[in-house]
Design a protein around this motif. Structure first.
Motif, short mmCIF file in Angstrom:
data_model
loop_
_atom_site.label_atom_id
_atom_site.label_comp_id
_atom_site.label_asym_id
_atom_site.label_seq_id
_atom_site.Cartn_x
_atom_site.Cartn_y
_atom_site.Cartn_z
N SER A 149 0.86 -1.19 0.00
CA SER A 149 0.00 0.00 0.00
C SER A 149 0.89 1.24 0.00
N GLU A 150 0.96 1.91 -1.13
CA GLU A 150 1.88 3.04 -1.28
C GLU A 150 1.49 4.23 -0.41
N ASP A 151 0.20 4.29 -0.01
CA ASP A 151 -0.23 5.43 0.79
C ASP A 151 0.08 5.25 2.28
N ILE A 152 0.67 4.10 2.66
CA ILE A 152 1.07 3.88 4.05
C ILE A 152 2.56 4.14 4.16
N THR A 153 2.94 5.17 4.92
CA THR A 153 4.34 5.56 5.05
C THR A 153 5.05 4.70 6.09
N ASP A 154 6.38 4.82 6.12
CA ASP A 154 7.15 4.09 7.12
C ASP A 154 6.77 4.54 8.53
N GLU A 155 6.49 5.83 8.69
CA GLU A 155 6.09 6.32 10.00
C GLU A 155 4.77 5.71 10.45
N GLU A 156 3.83 5.55 9.52
CA GLU A 156 2.55 4.94 9.85
C GLU A 156 2.70 3.46 10.16
N VAL A 157 3.64 2.80 9.50
CA VAL A 157 3.93 1.39 9.79
C VAL A 157 4.43 1.25 11.23
N GLU A 158 5.37 2.10 11.61
CA GLU A 158 5.92 2.02 12.96
C GLU A 158 4.88 2.44 14.00
N ARG A 159 4.05 3.42 13.67
CA ARG A 159 3.01 3.86 14.60
C ARG A 159 2.02 2.73 14.86
N ALA A 160 1.64 2.00 13.80
CA ALA A 160 0.72 0.87 13.96
C ALA A 160 1.35 -0.22 14.81
N ALA A 161 2.65 -0.47 14.61
CA ALA A 161 3.34 -1.49 15.40
C ALA A 161 3.40 -1.10 16.87
N ARG A 162 3.67 0.17 17.15
CA ARG A 162 3.70 0.62 18.55
C ARG A 162 2.31 0.50 19.18
N PHE A 163 1.29 0.79 18.40
CA PHE A 163 -0.07 0.78 18.90
C PHE A 163 -0.48 -0.61 19.39
N VAL A 164 0.00 -1.67 18.70
CA VAL A 164 -0.39 -3.04 19.07
C VAL A 164 0.71 -3.73 19.88
N GLN A 165 1.65 -2.98 20.44
CA GLN A 165 2.71 -3.53 21.30
C GLN A 165 3.68 -4.42 20.54
N ALA A 166 3.85 -4.20 19.22
CA ALA A 166 4.76 -5.03 18.44
C ALA A 166 6.11 -4.35 18.23
N THR B 32 -0.18 -15.74 27.76
CA THR B 32 -0.95 -14.98 28.73
C THR B 32 -0.39 -13.58 28.95
N GLU B 33 0.95 -13.48 29.07
CA GLU B 33 1.55 -12.17 29.30
C GLU B 33 1.31 -11.24 28.12
N THR B 34 1.51 -11.78 26.91
CA THR B 34 1.30 -10.98 25.71
C THR B 34 -0.17 -10.66 25.54
N GLU B 35 -1.04 -11.59 25.95
CA GLU B 35 -2.48 -11.37 25.80
C GLU B 35 -2.94 -10.15 26.58
N GLU B 36 -2.36 -9.93 27.73
CA GLU B 36 -2.76 -8.76 28.51
C GLU B 36 -2.44 -7.47 27.75
N ALA B 37 -1.26 -7.44 27.13
CA ALA B 37 -0.90 -6.27 26.33
C ALA B 37 -1.81 -6.15 25.12
N ILE B 38 -2.14 -7.31 24.50
CA ILE B 38 -3.01 -7.30 23.34
C ILE B 38 -4.41 -6.83 23.71
N GLN B 39 -4.90 -7.29 24.84
CA GLN B 39 -6.23 -6.87 25.27
C GLN B 39 -6.28 -5.36 25.48
N GLU B 40 -5.19 -4.82 26.03
CA GLU B 40 -5.13 -3.37 26.18
C GLU B 40 -5.14 -2.68 24.82
N ALA B 41 -4.37 -3.26 23.86
CA ALA B 41 -4.35 -2.69 22.51
C ALA B 41 -5.71 -2.84 21.85
#
Length: 594
Positions: free
Chosen positions: A448-465, A519-528
């Motif tokens: 997806s050309e309209d998704i920038t590198d900054e948006e990729v990293e922002r999405a990863a931070r948002f989901v704890q990745a 379980t530990e990751t699930e807690e972070a995922i549930q928050e996300a």
């Protein structure tokens, strides 16, 4: 059987017409190649005539006109050199066109595969499709690359040889024309008998690919359950059936290809020698004419042998083309948007109105499903295996068409949205996330050309990745192998979350999105997930009821019907199916829950 053969002939003729239709865009190149082929054939056919002139006019009468002989020799070698050069040029020209054509066929069949509905894949083994796209298109390629050019070249050569024969002796050449119907009859017989054998052979090869694909995909289960011997025996049986079909093909080739043609050559040679033998009683026989005729006969049957050998590949290509065109003609397409309107998903309100659905057209897996998911709300689907949860999501994603009832998004029927808007407006996260070969950044962006590198990293931070990605040697450029095999299940799921959030959808569809997370990751995922659901309509399948206790509406499904609905506390107070499921998962008795 009497009705089958005409149908097979019609089918093969139709297949040939469709194959030749791919040649239309290359008319100019084909015309030039044919002209070059004609000159190459003329140069080749003229050789025996020059030798005949040398024998009858100079060698036999011992008339040594060295100037004329040198001219004839130079002309002979010159024509041979021209024939070699022109043959090379026309061969490259035909093969170049053939490669263009097969590229177009492969793109057509691959494009069609991309547009087929999931209902088609539900009943078609993946190995069978791989066989059609690879093995069958390769057979078609051989037809255009070697068979077609060989047939065209040799047919032109045969015409040139007959012309040369008529220049030598009209009467004997007319006698030799009797060979043409015999050769055509031989080819027709071979095609008729080999068609069935090649159909069986291709079908068995398709089954081999299917079993191989299944074994590779399920290798961990095969080894865990110690099923190696059983799968080996099953594979051996399938390959044995393919061997038997191949053996029939070899026997047919051994009988009707070389031996039958050699027999016709022997009969033709006897005809020529008998003709000149009878003629010798009435007067002298020109040795040069005899040599030229025998030479033409050898040159005549050499193309016949080549065509008979190529006829094997031709028949394989026709059978393969029938299978490929059968795939191209498949009408079970994925549902697409209808109408000229281009509505947009603005709020994300979902409504199911009395939806019933069946995969096979006989047994309903969903029965009168009705519910509303308002913007910002989370609707959870729970129930035992086979209750219809995944079917609701499949219909919501428009993987299957809705024939009974209606699904609305923002009050607009689902079928009116075009594919681009629907896929952009709905984010899907599956229980088993799929990663593509490439790198992490590519898997989140997916071209997806309209998704920038900054948006990729922002999405990863948002989901704890982001934290685990930055610990990798390559970071966001870390290579990803096939299906993400080098990552843990939880890491793959986090990346699929990031992929979804990078597109900022109005609707989230979650198919047990935390099932592969510890379980530990699930807690972070549930928050996300809690943050992801804000301002978005969410449809979530859940097996662990603890993950959907805060849902605005929980639908309990049983055998395709909604049997209970309400919030977590409301359903517990009803002490129905949801209550019993909750008790089983909590491992507590009724008093403890209260």
């Amino acid at each position: 059987m009497e009705e089958r053969q005409p149908m097979e002939k019609i089918s093969q003729n139709r297949t040939l017409r469709r194959l030749f239709a791919y040649m239309k865009p290359h008319k100019k190149e084909l015309t030039i190649a044919f002209i070059i082929l004609a000159f190459a054939t003329a140069s080749s056919v003229a050789g025996p005539k020059i030798v005949q002139i040398f024998i009858d006019d100079y060698l036999a009468p011992r008339h040594w006109d060295w100037n004329a002989i040198v001219v004839l020799a130079a002309l002979y070698f010159g024509l041979h050199l021209v024939s070699v050069v022109l043959t090379y040029v026309q061969l490259v020209s035909f093969n170049k066109i053939a490669l263009w054509i097969i590229q177009k066929i492969r793109m057509d069949v691959f494009g069609k595969v991309q547009s087929l509905g999931l209902s088609f894949y539900d009943r078609t083994p993946a190995g069978s499709l791989v066989s059609r796209i690879t093995n069958d298109t390769e057979s078609i390629k051989m037809m255009f690359v070697s068979v077609l050019s060989t047939f065209v070249q040799n047919i032109v050569m045969l015409i040139g040889i007959f012309i040369g024969m008529f220049f030598l002796d009209v009467k004997l050449a007319a006698y030799c024309l009797v060979l043409v119907p015999l050769i055509l009859l031989l080819m027709h017989t071979y095609r008729k008998l080999s068609s069935r054998v090649f159909h069986i052979s291709r079908e068995k090869l398709s089954r081999i690919n299917t079993k191989l694909n299944e074994s590779l995909q399920g290798m961990h289960i095969i080894q865990a359950m110690r099923q190696e011997k059983r799968y080996r025996a099953s594979f051996e049986q399938t390959t044995g059936e393919h061997y038997a079909a191949g053996l029939k093909q070899i026997k047919l080739n051994g009988l009707l290809v070389r031996p039958a043609v050699d027999l016709l050559y022997l009969l033709a040679l006897l005809l020529v020698l008998s003709f000149f033998g009878v003629q010798s009683f009435a007067g002298p026989v020109e040795i040069g004419v005899l040599y030229a005729f025998i030479n033409y006969l050898e040159r005549f049957f050499e193309p016949i042998n080549m065509m008979m050998f190529r006829l094997t590949e031709f028949q394989q290509a026709i059978v393969s083309a029938e299978r490929v065109f059968g795939l191209i003609d498949e009408e079970e397409l994925a549902p697409t948007g209808q109408g000229d309107e281009r509505p947009k998903i603005v709020q994300g309100r979902i409504e199911f109105q009395d939806v019933s659905f069946s995969y096979d057209g006989k047994t309903d897996v969903l029965k009168h499903i009705s519910f509303v998911a308002n913007p910002g709300e989370t609707v959870a689907l729970v129930g035992h295996t086979g209750s219809g949860k995944s079917s609701i999501i499949n219909l919501q994603m428009r993987f299957y068409p809705v024939h009974r009832g209606r699904i609305l998004i923002d009050g607009v029927p689902l079928e009116r949205y075009d594919d681009e808007e629907l896929r952009r407006g709905i984010g899907l996260v599956l229980q088993d996330p799929f990663l593509f070969a490439g790198d992490i950044k590519h898997n989140i962006r997916l071209h997806s050309e309209d998704i920038t590198d900054e948006e990729v990293e922002r999405a990863a931070r948002f989901v704890q990745a982001d934290s685990f990605i930055r610990q990798l040697p390559g970071g966001y450029d870390e290579p990803v192998g096939e299906r993400g095999a080098t990552f843990s299940s939880g890491q793959r799921q986090l990346l699929s979350f990031a992929r979804t959030m990078a597109r900022n959808p109005k609707i989230l569809v979650l198919d047990e999105a935390t099932a592969s997370v510890d379980t530990e990751t699930e807690e972070a995922i549930q928050e996300a997930l809690h943050e992801m659901r804000k301002g978005r309509t969410t449809i979530a399948i859940a097996h662990r009821l603890s993950t959907i206790q805060d849902a605005d509406l929980i639908l309990v499904l049983h055998q395709g019907e909604i049997v209970e609905r309400g919030t977590h506390q409301q359903l517990l107070s009803q002490q129905g199916l949801y209550y019993r499921m909750y008790l089983l998962q909590q491992g507590a008795d009724k008093e403890k829950v209260c």
